[in-house]
Design a protein around this motif. Sequence first.
Motif, PDB file in Angstrom:
ATOM      1  N   GLY A  58      40.489  35.570  28.432  1.00  0.00           N
ATOM      2  CA  GLY A  58      40.278  35.051  29.786  1.00  0.00           C
ATOM      3  C   GLY A  58      39.255  33.933  29.852  1.00  0.00           C
ATOM      4  O   GLY A  58      38.988  33.407  30.932  1.00  0.00           O
ATOM      5  N   TYR A  84      40.025  27.585  35.554  1.00  0.00           N
ATOM      6  CA  TYR A  84      40.252  28.364  36.778  1.00  0.00           C
ATOM      7  C   TYR A  84      41.711  28.309  37.210  1.00  0.00           C
ATOM      8  O   TYR A  84      42.260  29.291  37.677  1.00  0.00           O
ATOM      9  CB  TYR A  84      39.313  27.873  37.900  1.00  0.00           C
ATOM     10  N   ARG A  87      43.450  30.686  35.051  1.00  0.00           N
ATOM     11  CA  ARG A  87      43.139  32.083  35.386  1.00  0.00           C
ATOM     12  C   ARG A  87      43.921  32.578  36.599  1.00  0.00           C
ATOM     13  O   ARG A  87      44.148  33.769  36.735  1.00  0.00           O
ATOM     14  CB  ARG A  87      41.652  32.234  35.673  1.00  0.00           C
ATOM     15  N   LYS A  88      44.300  31.657  37.481  1.00  0.00           N
ATOM     16  CA  LYS A  88      45.104  32.086  38.627  1.00  0.00           C
ATOM     17  C   LYS A  88      46.423  32.674  38.160  1.00  0.00           C
ATOM     18  O   LYS A  88      47.071  33.407  38.883  1.00  0.00           O
ATOM     19  CB  LYS A  88      45.390  30.898  39.551  1.00  0.00           C
ATOM     20  N   MET A  90      46.665  34.424  35.347  1.00  0.00           N
ATOM     21  CA  MET A  90      46.397  35.600  34.510  1.00  0.00           C
ATOM     22  C   MET A  90      45.771  36.665  35.399  1.00  0.00           C
ATOM     23  O   MET A  90      44.763  36.417  36.043  1.00  0.00           O
ATOM     24  CB  MET A  90      45.373  35.272  33.419  1.00  0.00           C
TER      25      MET A  90
END
Lengths: 271, 260
Positions: A58, A84, A87-88, A90
Amino acid sequence: MENGVNSDTEIVSIQNLSFSRGDRKIFNGISLNIPRGKITAIMGPSGTGKTTLLKLIGGQLYPDQGSVTVDNHNVHQLKRADLYTLRKRMGMLFQSGALLTDLTVFDNVALPLKEHTALSNSMIRSLVLLKLQAVGLRGARDLMPNELSGGMARRVALARAIALDPMMIMYDEPFTGQDPISLGILVKLIKELNNALGLTSIIVSHDVEETLTIADYIYVLSDGKVAGQGTPEQISNSDSEWVQQFIKGNSDGPVHFHYPATDYHKDLFEI
Amino acid sequence: MTHFLQRLGHTTLSSFAKLGRGSFFLIQILSACLSVFLRPKLLIKQLYSVGVLSFLIITISGLFVGMVLGLQGFYILSDFGAEETLGIMVAASLVRELGPVVSALLFAGRAGSALTAEIGLMKATEQLSGMEMMAIDPIKRIIAPRFLAGFISMPLLSALFSSIGVLGGHMIGVGVLGVDDGSYWAQMQAGLDFQDDIINGIIKSIVFGFAISWISLFEGYDTIPTSEGVSRATTRTVVNSAFTILGLDFILTALMFGDI
């Protein structure tokens, strides 16, 4: 297969990764690939850095060496904004659920939608109710996190993790400390969500029985290395003594019952 | 001896490392502050829990400090037959020193420790990491609104403390001990300077508010995520804030009123 990374089939590819915390080496050049659309389990005893591995994937921790590629992006070379954005896509389910304690169940699930989308309130409401319905907690929407049981908190966290329809979900010890009913629900949910939403699931766990029933492919970690890998059948029939001890839960074997110490008799009669 | 040197070196290095982390943290907060104004709801919620909930302790303490000042001031001033100047004595002590300093110490104990414990527990229960993994920046969503709330509340609370204190002094001085009502207020009006006294007092409390918010949020954010870690961080917040407030007060007083 070992080094040939095929981005159509691999969603996460970890190459030669080393990571240490203080003086302790947690990973020592491990490589593993996680296939798209499947449930991959990463197993190993407590303290082998399974959660650390998820945090490395992550991008919350930086490795000493090696690379982590998620959907063709090298996680640790991305700019913050790009990280970021990645990450949206994941989701991560923390062991504790990590729900915000000052928000209701509804607002917790709505949080990523409110932060990252420009959807109208009624649209957000419908989406949240859909996600809560999927985990069976639509009726609990007005409860606060401290009013939930551990299993329910984990299901709310799961609803929150799928709120943005991610491409993959990482589960950190999803089965630990659950009663048999919650456990059954979680196993069913993970499997169903993976198939229904076309997700990729990464499960980090040391619960052998549940993991063997649910995973498509398993990596067993020990001492910062991959000790064994394969389908659940291959793992069950592994000829590695260490893997056998781990999945059968024998108290002695390659992993000794006793923490390394000086000679017992000498220690007792020393004074 | 070597052991001592080793420990000295270790302590020095780790304090500098902490100072570095703290400064970096402050830069992150300051650059996130602008985005807070775009989402006033988050700020208002924090203004309530940081500022409004500190009202009671500030009001009651202000009242008692004012009353004690009235009492002590009267006994000393009456020795010189100067009890009519009680008003200026009470007001100047409060506005210049006691208001900003005592309210800041109380604020650090009431709101600062709560902020540290809250952020520390959020870290311990992985709420902060959870937000990061949801691509929500905890500095923007959690830390910056709390920082601004502390920064805005402190001067207001300090002004409240001083005002209530002046009333407390009046209650004892005029109400009980018989100082003339007119001279209490007139002396105050004549003796207090807006720029030198009131503005300087406000500047002090702004500086204290900045320092307390920074210290308490950083201690929470930097805590070791265990129950012992959170408890130690909370203690450190109160102790470090107190030292910082008193130290800064001396420096600011010297700069404002002294000729150093």
